[in-house]
Design an enzyme around this catalytic site. Structure first.
Site, PDB file in Angstrom:
ATOM      1  CE  LYS A 101      68.786  44.835  78.437  1.00  0.00           C
ATOM      2  NZ  LYS A 101      70.188  44.947  77.955  1.00  0.00           N
ATOM      3  CG  ASP A 135      70.483  47.326  74.961  1.00  0.00           C
ATOM      4  OD1 ASP A 135      71.061  47.651  73.909  1.00  0.00           O
ATOM      5  OD2 ASP A 135      71.065  46.770  75.914  1.00  0.00           O
ATOM      6  CG  MET A 136      62.825  47.000  71.965  1.00  0.00           C
ATOM      7  SD  MET A 136      62.048  48.510  72.633  1.00  0.00           S
ATOM      8  CE  MET A 136      62.095  49.576  71.190  1.00  0.00           C
ATOM      9  CD  GLN A 165      62.413  43.622  70.715  1.00  0.00           C
ATOM     10  OE1 GLN A 165      61.221  43.931  70.701  1.00  0.00           O
ATOM     11  NE2 GLN A 165      63.057  43.360  71.843  1.00  0.00           N
ATOM     12  NE  ARG A 186      72.336  46.832  69.093  1.00  0.00           N
ATOM     13  CZ  ARG A 186      72.365  47.040  70.418  1.00  0.00           C
ATOM     14  NH1 ARG A 186      71.368  46.657  71.193  1.00  0.00           N
ATOM     15  NH2 ARG A 186      73.395  47.659  70.953  1.00  0.00           N
ATOM     16  N   GLY A 190      64.986  39.617  68.417  1.00  0.00           N
ATOM     17  CA  GLY A 190      64.174  39.787  69.628  1.00  0.00           C
ATOM     18  C   GLY A 190      64.478  38.663  70.607  1.00  0.00           C
ATOM     19  CB  ALA A 191      66.484  38.645  73.615  1.00  0.00           C
ATOM     20  CE  LYS A 203      66.502  29.666  62.357  1.00  0.00           C
ATOM     21  NZ  LYS A 203      67.165  30.972  62.410  1.00  0.00           N
ATOM     22  CG  HIS A 229      75.161  35.655  66.987  1.00  0.00           C
ATOM     23  ND1 HIS A 229      74.079  35.907  67.791  1.00  0.00           N
ATOM     24  CD2 HIS A 229      76.163  36.426  67.451  1.00  0.00           C
ATOM     25  CE1 HIS A 229      74.413  36.792  68.718  1.00  0.00           C
ATOM     26  NE2 HIS A 229      75.666  37.125  68.534  1.00  0.00           N
ATOM     27  NE  ARG A 290      67.716  39.364  77.693  1.00  0.00           N
ATOM     28  CZ  ARG A 290      67.783  40.108  78.806  1.00  0.00           C
ATOM     29  NH1 ARG A 290      66.915  39.922  79.784  1.00  0.00           N
ATOM     30  NH2 ARG A 290      68.690  41.046  78.925  1.00  0.00           N
TER      31      ARG A 290
HETATM   32  C1  LIG Z   1      74.694  43.211  69.262  1.00  0.00           C
HETATM   33  C2  LIG Z   1      73.382  42.656  69.694  1.00  0.00           C
HETATM   34  C3  LIG Z   1      72.504  43.433  70.436  1.00  0.00           C
HETATM   35  C4  LIG Z   1      71.265  42.931  70.816  1.00  0.00           C
HETATM   36  N1  LIG Z   1      70.358  43.758  71.452  1.00  0.00           N
HETATM   37  C5  LIG Z   1      69.116  43.299  71.696  1.00  0.00           C
HETATM   38  C6  LIG Z   1      68.101  44.168  72.218  1.00  0.00           C
HETATM   39  O1  LIG Z   1      68.315  45.352  72.466  1.00  0.00           O
HETATM   40  N2  LIG Z   1      66.864  43.652  72.433  1.00  0.00           N
HETATM   41  C7  LIG Z   1      66.576  42.328  72.148  1.00  0.00           C
HETATM   42  O2  LIG Z   1      65.420  41.910  72.336  1.00  0.00           O
HETATM   43  N3  LIG Z   1      67.524  41.490  71.681  1.00  0.00           N
HETATM   44  C8  LIG Z   1      68.768  41.945  71.443  1.00  0.00           C
HETATM   45  N4  LIG Z   1      69.707  41.076  70.929  1.00  0.00           N
HETATM   46  C9  LIG Z   1      69.447  39.615  70.902  1.00  0.00           C
HETATM   47  C10 LIG Z   1      68.698  39.177  69.668  1.00  0.00           C
HETATM   48  O3  LIG Z   1      67.369  39.657  69.715  1.00  0.00           O
HETATM   49  C11 LIG Z   1      68.668  37.636  69.572  1.00  0.00           C
HETATM   50  O4  LIG Z   1      67.991  37.115  70.681  1.00  0.00           O
HETATM   51  C12 LIG Z   1      70.042  36.989  69.497  1.00  0.00           C
HETATM   52  O5  LIG Z   1      70.931  37.738  68.729  1.00  0.00           O
HETATM   53  C13 LIG Z   1      69.946  35.575  68.858  1.00  0.00           C
HETATM   54  O6  LIG Z   1      69.415  35.675  67.577  1.00  0.00           O
HETATM   55  P1  LIG Z   1      70.294  35.500  66.235  1.00  0.00           P
HETATM   56  O7  LIG Z   1      69.935  36.630  65.327  1.00  0.00           O
HETATM   57  O8  LIG Z   1      71.702  35.375  66.538  1.00  0.00           O
HETATM   58  O9  LIG Z   1      69.673  34.235  65.512  1.00  0.00           O
HETATM   59  P2  LIG Z   1      69.264  32.779  66.025  1.00  0.00           P
HETATM   60  O10 LIG Z   1      68.341  32.259  64.952  1.00  0.00           O
HETATM   61  O11 LIG Z   1      68.781  32.803  67.425  1.00  0.00           O
HETATM   62  O12 LIG Z   1      70.627  32.006  66.002  1.00  0.00           O
HETATM   63  C14 LIG Z   1      71.372  31.747  64.807  1.00  0.00           C
HETATM   64  C15 LIG Z   1      72.655  31.019  65.143  1.00  0.00           C
HETATM   65  O13 LIG Z   1      73.502  31.879  65.886  1.00  0.00           O
HETATM   66  C16 LIG Z   1      74.177  31.168  66.915  1.00  0.00           C
HETATM   67  N5  LIG Z   1      73.751  31.662  68.238  1.00  0.00           N
HETATM   68  C17 LIG Z   1      72.703  32.496  68.499  1.00  0.00           C
HETATM   69  N6  LIG Z   1      72.628  32.779  69.822  1.00  0.00           N
HETATM   70  C18 LIG Z   1      73.623  32.092  70.415  1.00  0.00           C
HETATM   71  C19 LIG Z   1      74.066  31.968  71.747  1.00  0.00           C
HETATM   72  N7  LIG Z   1      73.446  32.588  72.756  1.00  0.00           N
HETATM   73  N8  LIG Z   1      75.131  31.168  71.999  1.00  0.00           N
HETATM   74  C20 LIG Z   1      75.777  30.542  70.975  1.00  0.00           C
HETATM   75  N9  LIG Z   1      75.403  30.628  69.689  1.00  0.00           N
HETATM   76  C21 LIG Z   1      74.349  31.380  69.406  1.00  0.00           C
HETATM   77  C22 LIG Z   1      73.831  29.733  66.719  1.00  0.00           C
HETATM   78  O14 LIG Z   1      74.783  29.175  65.873  1.00  0.00           O
HETATM   79  C23 LIG Z   1      72.482  29.795  66.030  1.00  0.00           C
HETATM   80  O15 LIG Z   1      72.211  28.664  65.286  1.00  0.00           O
HETATM   81  C24 LIG Z   1      70.932  41.579  70.501  1.00  0.00           C
HETATM   82  C25 LIG Z   1      71.802  40.797  69.749  1.00  0.00           C
HETATM   83  C26 LIG Z   1      73.000  41.308  69.332  1.00  0.00           C
HETATM   84  C27 LIG Z   1      73.887  40.457  68.489  1.00  0.00           C
END
Ligand SMILES: Cc1cc2nc3c(=O)[nH]c(=O)nc-3n(C[C@H](O)[C@H](O)[C@H](O)COP(=O)(O)OP(=O)(O)OC[C@H]3O[C@@H](n4cnc5c(N)ncnc54)[C@H](O)[C@@H]3O)c2cc1C
Length: 310
Positions: A101, A135-136, A165, A186, A190-191, A203, A229, A290
């Site tokens: 980061k 990372d963003m 994101q 990637r 967005g977190a 969503k 995920h 987060r």
């Molecule tokens: C490899 C990787 C790198 C990332 N890098 C960045 C980055 O550089 N900048 C950034 O802003 N964000 C980053 N993120 C985070 C991303 O932005 C999301 O906040 C995060 O991945 C949750 O979103 P989702 O796509 O899984 O979908 P969501 O709609 O949030 O979740 C879908 C489903 O996934 C499962 N799930 C999701 N999160 C969790 C959790 N924490 N615990 C358990 N189950 C969960 C649940 O079953 C949920 O119903 C990254 C994520 C990944 C996987």
């Protein structure tokens, strides 16, 4: 609902008292709650986690936790740790891929020093065949992160990539620009809790943008990473790739350490490439918060774990 929970956990992440309590219990033993999402506090623990993943056929990227450092000295220390990490990874024989980061390298303190620090990492990374993902972070840093990345790209650094994101309105344009460069992206949702002026709030909108950007990346991008995920996003990716005849080795899925391990392995066994983001280090608290904000149900397991340990 999602944005309320993100905002709540973002606010809690700023609480010093809570951080002190969490830090006392979070990593204390093998079963402590932070270990669900964080591989450990030391490089050795991270390498051990990476080896375990690789033994099951998954790839990894290691992330030394830390962000928003407030002094040059801290930025320098983080940079040195990354340089040491490259050596340790190279000696260990695991895959050569790290995530970093920019605010950890001093972006908040002095931009020029941050860029120097990044170069101090990218130079040995190039020599040793590493890929470095920037990372963003939240939307205050989007433009400057792309600016720094694109400047270094023009200077010939090709072993780095960025993150887009889907929550941000601007991301489709950023993706087109990165695809035109040939830069590796990637894609994530967005977190961070973002204002309406820059980001979708529902969503459904974030998901629709994710699918649109995924399609662009698979069609025109260079080795894109689809990081989610969400089974619906993964299904949409598989379907689009199959319909267009895009081979499974042209892109990869990415997921976070400790999240949906079942899905990680299922995708792998279906023949897809899967990389797991493995965070480690003492500064795990904001990262951990987060993860809780994304899925408040996780709070239950934290509370049970604390009660068990007291
Ligand atoms: C490899 C990787 C790198 C990332 N890098 C960045 C980055 O550089 N900048 C950034 O802003 N964000 C980053 N993120 C985070 C991303 O932005 C999301 O906040 C995060 O991945 C949750 O979103 P989702 O796509 O899984 O979908 P969501 O709609 O949030 O979740 C879908 C489903 O996934 C499962 N799930 C999701 N999160 C969790 C959790 N924490 N615990 C358990 N189950 C969960 C649940 O079953 C949920 O119903 C990254 C994520 C990944 C996987």
């Amino acid at each position: 609902m999602l944005s309320v929970s993100k905002a709540l956990f973002q606010a809690l992440a700023a609480s010093k008292g809570l951080k002190t309590i969490a830090s006392r219990y979070g990593m204390r033993s093998e079963r402590s709650f932070a270990r669900r999402f964080v591989a450990g506090e030391t490089v050795d623990e991270a390498i051990a986690a990476a080896r375990e993943l690789e033994a099951t056929g998954l790839s990894q990227t290691l992330d030394y936790l830390g962000e928003s450092v407030a002094t040059m000295a801290e930025a320098d220390a983080a940079t040195r740790t990354y340089i040491g990490l490259l050596n340790t990874i190279a000696a260990s024989g695991i895959g050569r891929n790290v995530s970093v980061k920019l605010t950890q390298l001093g972006l908040n303190v002095d931009r020029a020093t941050c860029v120097d620090n990044l170069r101090r990492i990218l130079d040995p990374a190039t020599t040793h065949g590493f890929f470095v993902r920037l990372d963003m972070e939240d939307s205050r840093y989007t433009q400057v992160t792309f600016d720094i990345f694109e400047t270094l790209w023009q200077q010939g650094y090709r072993n780095a990539g960025v993150v887009v994101q889907s929550a941000l309105y601007r991301s489709i344009e950023d993706t087109r620009r990165m695809d035109a460069l040939g830069a590796r992206v990637r894609l994530v949702k967005g977190a961070y809790k973002e204002p309406r002026s820059v980001a979708y709030q529902s969503k459904a909108q974030v998901d629709a943008a994710f699918v649109e950007i995924m399609q662009l990346l698979l069609s025109e991008g260079t080795s894109p990473a689809i990081a989610t995920h969400d089974p619906a996003m993964i299904e949409a990716t598989k379907k689009f790739a199959a319909a267009r005849g895009i081979a499974a080795d042209r892109y990869e899925f990415q997921m976070l350490f400790g999240v949906r391990r079942d899905l990680q392995l299922a995708l792998k066994s279906e023949g897809y490439r899967v990389r797991v983001y493995v965070p480690f280090g003492r500064e795990w608290y904001p990262y951990f918060m987060r993860r809780l904000g994304e899925r408040p149900a996780n709070v239950g397991f934290v509370l049970r774990s604390i009660l068990r340990e007291r």
